[in-house]
Scaffold this motif. Sequence first.
Motif, short mmCIF file in Angstrom:
data_model
loop_
_atom_site.label_atom_id
_atom_site.label_comp_id
_atom_site.label_asym_id
_atom_site.label_seq_id
_atom_site.Cartn_x
_atom_site.Cartn_y
_atom_site.Cartn_z
N ARG A 1 0.85 -1.19 0.00
CA ARG A 1 0.00 0.00 0.00
C ARG A 1 0.89 1.25 0.00
NH1 ARG A 1 -4.12 -0.62 4.50
NH2 ARG A 1 -5.50 -1.42 2.87
N GLY A 2 0.57 2.22 -0.85
CA GLY A 2 1.36 3.45 -0.94
C GLY A 2 2.43 3.43 -2.00
N PHE A 3 2.64 2.26 -2.62
CA PHE A 3 3.70 2.15 -3.63
C PHE A 3 3.41 3.05 -4.84
CE2 PHE A 3 5.17 0.32 -7.64
CZ PHE A 3 6.55 0.28 -7.42
N PHE A 4 2.19 2.98 -5.36
CA PHE A 4 1.87 3.76 -6.56
C PHE A 4 1.85 5.26 -6.27
CE2 PHE A 4 0.18 -0.42 -7.79
CZ PHE A 4 0.84 -0.57 -9.00
N PHE A 5 1.38 5.63 -5.09
CA PHE A 5 1.42 7.03 -4.68
C PHE A 5 2.86 7.53 -4.64
CE2 PHE A 5 1.69 10.00 -0.96
CZ PHE A 5 1.10 11.09 -1.57
N LEU B 1 8.58 2.69 2.77
CA LEU B 1 7.91 2.33 4.02
C LEU B 1 7.38 0.90 4.01
CD1 LEU B 1 5.96 5.50 5.17
CD2 LEU B 1 7.88 4.38 6.30
N GLY B 2 7.12 0.38 2.84
CA GLY B 2 6.74 -1.01 2.71
C GLY B 2 5.50 -1.39 3.50
N LYS B 3 5.60 -2.48 4.25
CA LYS B 3 4.43 -3.05 4.90
C LYS B 3 3.89 -2.20 6.04
CE LYS B 3 5.42 -7.80 3.56
NZ LYS B 3 5.65 -9.18 4.01
N MET C 1 -2.00 0.60 7.90
CA MET C 1 -2.83 1.79 8.11
C MET C 1 -4.27 1.52 7.74
SD MET C 1 -0.43 4.97 6.85
CE MET C 1 -1.73 6.13 7.30
N LYS C 2 -5.18 1.96 8.59
CA LYS C 2 -6.61 1.74 8.34
C LYS C 2 -7.22 2.95 7.64
CE LYS C 2 -7.21 -1.39 12.23
NZ LYS C 2 -7.94 -1.66 13.48
#
Length: 277
Positions: free
Chosen positions: A215-219, A269-271, A276-277
């Motif tokens: 999560r957050g990789f594409f951002f 930041l990875g996993k 994060m919710k």
Amino acid sequence: MNHLLATINWNPNPELLKVFGISIRYYGLLWAVGIFLAYLVVHYQFRDKKIGEDKFEPLFFYCFFGIVLGARLGHCLFYQPDYYLSHPVEMLLPIKFLPGGGWKFTGYEGLASHGGTIGLIIALWLYVRKTKLNYIDVLDMIAVATPITACFIRLANLMNSEIIGKATDVPWAFVFEREDMIPRHPAQLYEAIAYFCFFLITMYLYKNYSKKVHRGFFFGLCLTLIFTFRFFIEFLKENQVNFEDGMTLNMGQWLSIPFIIIGITSILLGKRLDKMK
């Protein structure tokens, strides 16, 4: 003279046509096309993730107003604060007050991509508060679509002969006749091509690896690619306002650095972002 003949003389009419007396300009049209294509890409992702249409429908309005208001305020406050802080109405309305009284419609003359990014991030925060979706997930989906919008915005700048490049003798130089008769780098075109390539890369990664990356990789990837390129392309562009002439890095470069840092951090930041919710 022969050198000028080898360049591309660029002086398109910024007005495409008039409909019932209303001017349809390439600038606004290309902005609209860019946002519409992003709308289609994000809609595809919502369906792919099986997120309901009821949550997708309000997203366009949040994005549209976040981008436009952020881009407008960004230009006014980052590049011309002295003028616009003393003419606050002109920040938000597409008009210019005339010295002798009265006003004229000008359209929004000045939109800053950094401000648009900030406005979009804030608008998406408001959107997830309403829909209860995960904020990072929404940022990722928007990030996949962002480069295609950025591509069309730079094509809009090209049609407006604005954000011009520095003088050059490369054979593909453009002579922006509304500015001067000096052959210059078509910096807007460089950016448009780069952002289109970033879009192809991002779509490929989404289709093949979206379930494998965190999560957050594409951002993070979107911010890193776009603003790193933006940082370096500024060396080929004329400064937009006079106060930049005395700066080691121009305003666009200084504003790009925080986005690059945020982008790299999001990738690394990875996993932790997965939690994060």
